[in-house]
Design an enzyme around this catalytic site. Structure first.
Site, PDB file in Angstrom:
ATOM      1  N   GLU A  34       0.847  -1.197   0.000  1.00 49.87           N
ATOM      2  CA  GLU A  34       0.000   0.000   0.000  1.00 49.87           C
ATOM      3  C   GLU A  34       0.881   1.245   0.000  1.00 49.87           C
ATOM      4  OE1 GLU A  34      -3.301   1.071  -0.118  1.00 49.87           O
ATOM      5  OE2 GLU A  34      -2.447   3.065   0.233  1.00 49.87           O
ATOM      6  N   GLN A  35       0.503   2.220  -0.849  1.00 48.46           N
ATOM      7  CA  GLN A  35       1.326   3.431  -0.961  1.00 48.46           C
ATOM      8  C   GLN A  35       1.248   4.329   0.271  1.00 48.46           C
ATOM      9  OE1 GLN A  35      -0.138   5.620  -4.348  1.00 48.46           O
ATOM     10  NE2 GLN A  35      -2.120   6.042  -3.446  1.00 48.46           N
ATOM     11  N   ARG A 108     -16.372   5.145   6.408  1.00 50.49           N
ATOM     12  CA  ARG A 108     -15.327   4.424   5.663  1.00 50.49           C
ATOM     13  C   ARG A 108     -14.128   4.090   6.539  1.00 50.49           C
ATOM     14  NH1 ARG A 108     -14.902   4.670  -0.110  1.00 50.49           N
ATOM     15  NH2 ARG A 108     -16.885   5.384  -0.905  1.00 50.49           N
ATOM     16  N   TYR A 213     -27.528  10.662   5.377  1.00 49.18           N
ATOM     17  CA  TYR A 213     -27.764   9.429   6.137  1.00 49.18           C
ATOM     18  C   TYR A 213     -26.890   9.336   7.371  1.00 49.18           C
ATOM     19  CZ  TYR A 213     -23.995   7.052   3.263  1.00 49.18           C
ATOM     20  OH  TYR A 213     -22.834   6.668   2.619  1.00 49.18           O
ATOM     21  N   ASP A 292     -12.059  -0.865  -8.568  1.00 49.29           N
ATOM     22  CA  ASP A 292     -11.968   0.347  -9.385  1.00 49.29           C
ATOM     23  C   ASP A 292     -10.814   0.303 -10.376  1.00 49.29           C
ATOM     24  OD1 ASP A 292     -14.132   1.374  -8.068  1.00 49.29           O
ATOM     25  OD2 ASP A 292     -13.124   3.145  -7.279  1.00 49.29           O
TER      26      ASP A 292
HETATM   27  C1  LIG Z   1     -18.433   9.914  -3.650  1.00 47.59           C
HETATM   28  C2  LIG Z   1     -18.392   8.389  -3.651  1.00 47.59           C
HETATM   29  C3  LIG Z   1     -19.314   7.646  -2.895  1.00 47.59           C
HETATM   30  C4  LIG Z   1     -19.300   6.227  -2.926  1.00 47.59           C
HETATM   31  N1  LIG Z   1     -20.219   5.523  -2.191  1.00 47.59           N
HETATM   32  C5  LIG Z   1     -20.201   4.166  -2.239  1.00 47.59           C
HETATM   33  C6  LIG Z   1     -21.141   3.391  -1.467  1.00 47.59           C
HETATM   34  O1  LIG Z   1     -21.965   3.941  -0.721  1.00 47.59           O
HETATM   35  N2  LIG Z   1     -21.085   2.014  -1.554  1.00 47.59           N
HETATM   36  C7  LIG Z   1     -20.147   1.381  -2.353  1.00 47.59           C
HETATM   37  O2  LIG Z   1     -20.137   0.131  -2.406  1.00 47.59           O
HETATM   38  N3  LIG Z   1     -19.256   2.090  -3.089  1.00 47.59           N
HETATM   39  C8  LIG Z   1     -19.251   3.462  -3.043  1.00 47.59           C
HETATM   40  N4  LIG Z   1     -18.344   4.173  -3.759  1.00 47.59           N
HETATM   41  C9  LIG Z   1     -17.355   3.435  -4.591  1.00 47.59           C
HETATM   42  C10 LIG Z   1     -16.224   2.901  -3.756  1.00 47.59           C
HETATM   43  O3  LIG Z   1     -15.677   3.897  -2.911  1.00 47.59           O
HETATM   44  C11 LIG Z   1     -15.119   2.368  -4.658  1.00 47.59           C
HETATM   45  O4  LIG Z   1     -15.689   1.633  -5.703  1.00 47.59           O
HETATM   46  C12 LIG Z   1     -14.206   1.469  -3.845  1.00 47.59           C
HETATM   47  O5  LIG Z   1     -13.514   2.234  -2.883  1.00 47.59           O
HETATM   48  C13 LIG Z   1     -13.221   0.755  -4.771  1.00 47.59           C
HETATM   49  O6  LIG Z   1     -12.382  -0.059  -3.981  1.00 47.59           O
HETATM   50  P1  LIG Z   1     -10.957  -0.462  -4.523  1.00 47.59           P
HETATM   51  O7  LIG Z   1     -10.341  -1.317  -3.456  1.00 47.59           O
HETATM   52  O8  LIG Z   1     -11.057  -0.983  -5.896  1.00 47.59           O
HETATM   53  O9  LIG Z   1     -10.139   0.918  -4.638  1.00 47.59           O
HETATM   54  P2  LIG Z   1      -9.768   1.954  -3.501  1.00 47.59           P
HETATM   55  O10 LIG Z   1     -10.710   1.864  -2.352  1.00 47.59           O
HETATM   56  O11 LIG Z   1      -9.596   3.273  -4.195  1.00 47.59           O
HETATM   57  O12 LIG Z   1      -8.350   1.466  -2.973  1.00 47.59           O
HETATM   58  C14 LIG Z   1      -7.181   1.566  -3.744  1.00 47.59           C
HETATM   59  C15 LIG Z   1      -5.973   1.491  -2.803  1.00 47.59           C
HETATM   60  O13 LIG Z   1      -4.795   1.359  -3.583  1.00 47.59           O
HETATM   61  C16 LIG Z   1      -3.808   2.239  -3.100  1.00 47.59           C
HETATM   62  N5  LIG Z   1      -2.920   2.559  -4.239  1.00 47.59           N
HETATM   63  C17 LIG Z   1      -3.207   3.284  -5.340  1.00 47.59           C
HETATM   64  N6  LIG Z   1      -2.148   3.338  -6.180  1.00 47.59           N
HETATM   65  C18 LIG Z   1      -1.161   2.621  -5.594  1.00 47.59           C
HETATM   66  C19 LIG Z   1       0.177   2.299  -5.973  1.00 47.59           C
HETATM   67  N7  LIG Z   1       0.707   2.745  -7.136  1.00 47.59           N
HETATM   68  N8  LIG Z   1       0.927   1.528  -5.141  1.00 47.59           N
HETATM   69  C20 LIG Z   1       0.402   1.078  -3.958  1.00 47.59           C
HETATM   70  N9  LIG Z   1      -0.864   1.362  -3.529  1.00 47.59           N
HETATM   71  C21 LIG Z   1      -1.637   2.117  -4.358  1.00 47.59           C
HETATM   72  C22 LIG Z   1      -4.607   3.440  -2.590  1.00 47.59           C
HETATM   73  O14 LIG Z   1      -3.843   4.216  -1.651  1.00 47.59           O
HETATM   74  C23 LIG Z   1      -5.797   2.752  -1.957  1.00 47.59           C
HETATM   75  O15 LIG Z   1      -5.557   2.372  -0.617  1.00 47.59           O
HETATM   76  C24 LIG Z   1     -18.334   5.569  -3.735  1.00 47.59           C
HETATM   77  C25 LIG Z   1     -17.386   6.315  -4.470  1.00 47.59           C
HETATM   78  C26 LIG Z   1     -17.405   7.701  -4.431  1.00 47.59           C
HETATM   79  C27 LIG Z   1     -16.384   8.485  -5.257  1.00 47.59           C
END
Ligand SMILES: Cc1cc2nc3c(=O)[nH]c(=O)nc-3n(C[C@H](O)[C@H](O)[C@H](O)COP(=O)(O)OP(=O)(O)OC[C@H]3O[C@@H](n4cnc5c(N)ncnc54)[C@H](O)[C@@H]3O)c2cc1C
Length: 386
Positions: A34-35, A108, A213, A292
């Site tokens: 993790e970064q 979160r 909420y 994502d």
């Molecule tokens: C405004 C908003 C509201 C939302 N509400 C909801 C909701 O109510 N319910 C829901 O299910 N979803 C919701 N989402 C979507 C949800 O937040 C994301 O889809 C989810 O966080 C994706 O998870 P992830 O693990 O793929 O990525 P992330 O949670 O973005 O995690 C990525 C991780 O990778 C790390 N990282 C990035 N680049 C590097 C690198 N080069 N080297 C090492 N580490 C790195 C980051 O620091 C981070 O910790 C919402 C999104 C937004 C923008």
């Protein structure tokens, strides 16, 4: 697959922590990079529907999630002007039994803290920002900004919307600004001075929407997220400061029940909303994406995090039961892409629970037991030729 395979997960977000937890329970020694220097309590709420909570139950954290968050009594959709109820869903023991898990609102930061507890202690390396991936014969090398190099058999890119692993798998195209921003605020409920609100309401306008909420069973803090059109986003920062006045202006014509809440708001910030066009290429060689990193979506169905957790459960099952990584990735993609792309479609349309909605296909889905889809032969041939 051989449990001695070295699996490196990039990113300790929702997807990264979930896949680490599932893989470790399946007997793999997965390591997370993790970064960030540590986890921080970023101020925002998140909704976890039953399809997610029942998956996270398998990590042994359901009770902690329930204790940290709120099981809302209801979700209500209301018309921006008249306040008419357009749709309402009640969450109680019978809905929980029907969907197979609770529906939760949670902070979160609290979600992260609970999920961190589901991962083997010492298996997350913080302060490791991935800057490159190199293919070796028989392995893949991860290169970090701190000079560390790690060789692995499989790399899982769970590094979010700006994924570095995605650059290796697909291309370096930046995400697209969707033409909307989110105003977010968290403030003490006592600022409402006794005005009562339901646990979660989505107010629907013509080109904008807003949800206030609660995030804990104490109901002592309110989270508001209001999404409005914006022609551009020029900052490099993840968010910029906002203000109560700006927030109220954006929703000035809305029903008085909402304005009573917005008048109490403080600590407002404004966040850009990005996504990517659907792209079904989720893996290349020894690298595979989840969450994502491969399918960022507009947050209008509150389902992006849910999709990342489901991806984690399915990817783990494919790796645990299929010998060759390439075949496991094909099965993972074939299983996930139809469901994820439907969720992406609904998120773009912003129609989820606006009016009468069939929620069963989404909430009742169980990623820990749902059938895995075998990829068709043509697709396998095409991908092998790449
Ligand atoms: C405004 C908003 C509201 C939302 N509400 C909801 C909701 O109510 N319910 C829901 O299910 N979803 C919701 N989402 C979507 C949800 O937040 C994301 O889809 C989810 O966080 C994706 O998870 P992830 O693990 O793929 O990525 P992330 O949670 O973005 O995690 C990525 C991780 O990778 C790390 N990282 C990035 N680049 C590097 C690198 N080069 N080297 C090492 N580490 C790195 C980051 O620091 C981070 O910790 C919402 C999104 C937004 C923008």
């Amino acid at each position: 697959m051989d449990r001695r395979q070295r699996i490196a997960i990039v990113g300790a977000g929702l997807g990264g922590l979930a896949v680490a937890g599932f893989l470790q329970r399946a007997g793999f020694a997965a390591t997370v990079y993790e970064q960030a220097p540590t986890f921080s309590r970023i101020g925002a709420g998140i909704i976890l529907s039953a399809n997610v909570t029942k998956a996270l139950r398998r990590l042994g954290i359901e009770q902690d999630l329930v204790a940290s968050g709120l099981k809302p009594h209801c979700y209500i959709s209301r018309a921006w002007d008249t306040g008419e109820t357009l749709y309402e869903i009640i969450f109680d023991a019978s809905s929980e039994a029907r969907f197979g898990g609770p529906y939760l609102n949670i902070h979160r930061g609290d979600l992260h803290a609970v999920m961190h507890g589901a991962v083997t202690p010492g298996s997350i390396s913080f302060n490791h920002r991935l800057v490159g991936l190199e293919e070796l014969s028989g392995a893949i090398r991860l290169v970090f900004d701190n000079g560390v190099k790690v060789d692995a058999d499989i790399v899982i890119g769970a590094d979010g919307i700006n994924s570095k692993v995605r650059e290796f798998v697909v291309d370096a195209e930046p995400p697209r600004f969707v033409g909307a921003v989110a105003h977010r605020a968290i403030f003490p409920t006592q600022r409402l001075r006794g005005f009562k609100i339901p646990d979660c309401t989505k107010w629907w306008g013509r080109d904008r929407h807003i949800l206030p909420y609660f995030m804990t069973s104490r109901r002592d803090e309110i989270y508001v997220i209001g999404v409005v059109p914006a022609s551009k986003w020029e900052s490099d920062a993840p968010s910029v400061p906002g203000s109560r006045e700006e927030l109220i202006n954006c929703f000035a014509n809305f029903h008085n029940d909402l304005l009573r809440v917005l008048e109490a708001a403080e600590d407002v910030s404004v966040w850009p909303i990005f996504d990517r066009e659907r792209n079904d290429c989720w893996s290349r060689g020894r690298a595979v994406l989840l969450g994502d990193a491969c399918h960022p979506m507009r947050p209008f169905m509150a389902a992006g995090g849910a999709m990342a957790v489901e991806d984690a459960a399915i990817l783990t099952r494919c790796l645990a039961t299929i010998d060759a990584a390439a075949e496991a990735f094909r099965c993972y993609e074939a299983t996930r892409i139809p469901r994820v792309s439907e969720v992406q479609r609904i998120s773009i349309e912003n129609s989820w629970m606006r009016g009468p909605t069939d929620v069963d296909w989404f909430y009742r889905y169980d990623s820990c037991v749902a059938p895995l889809t075998q990829p068709n032969a043509t697709e396998m041939k095409r991908r092998r030729a790449q």
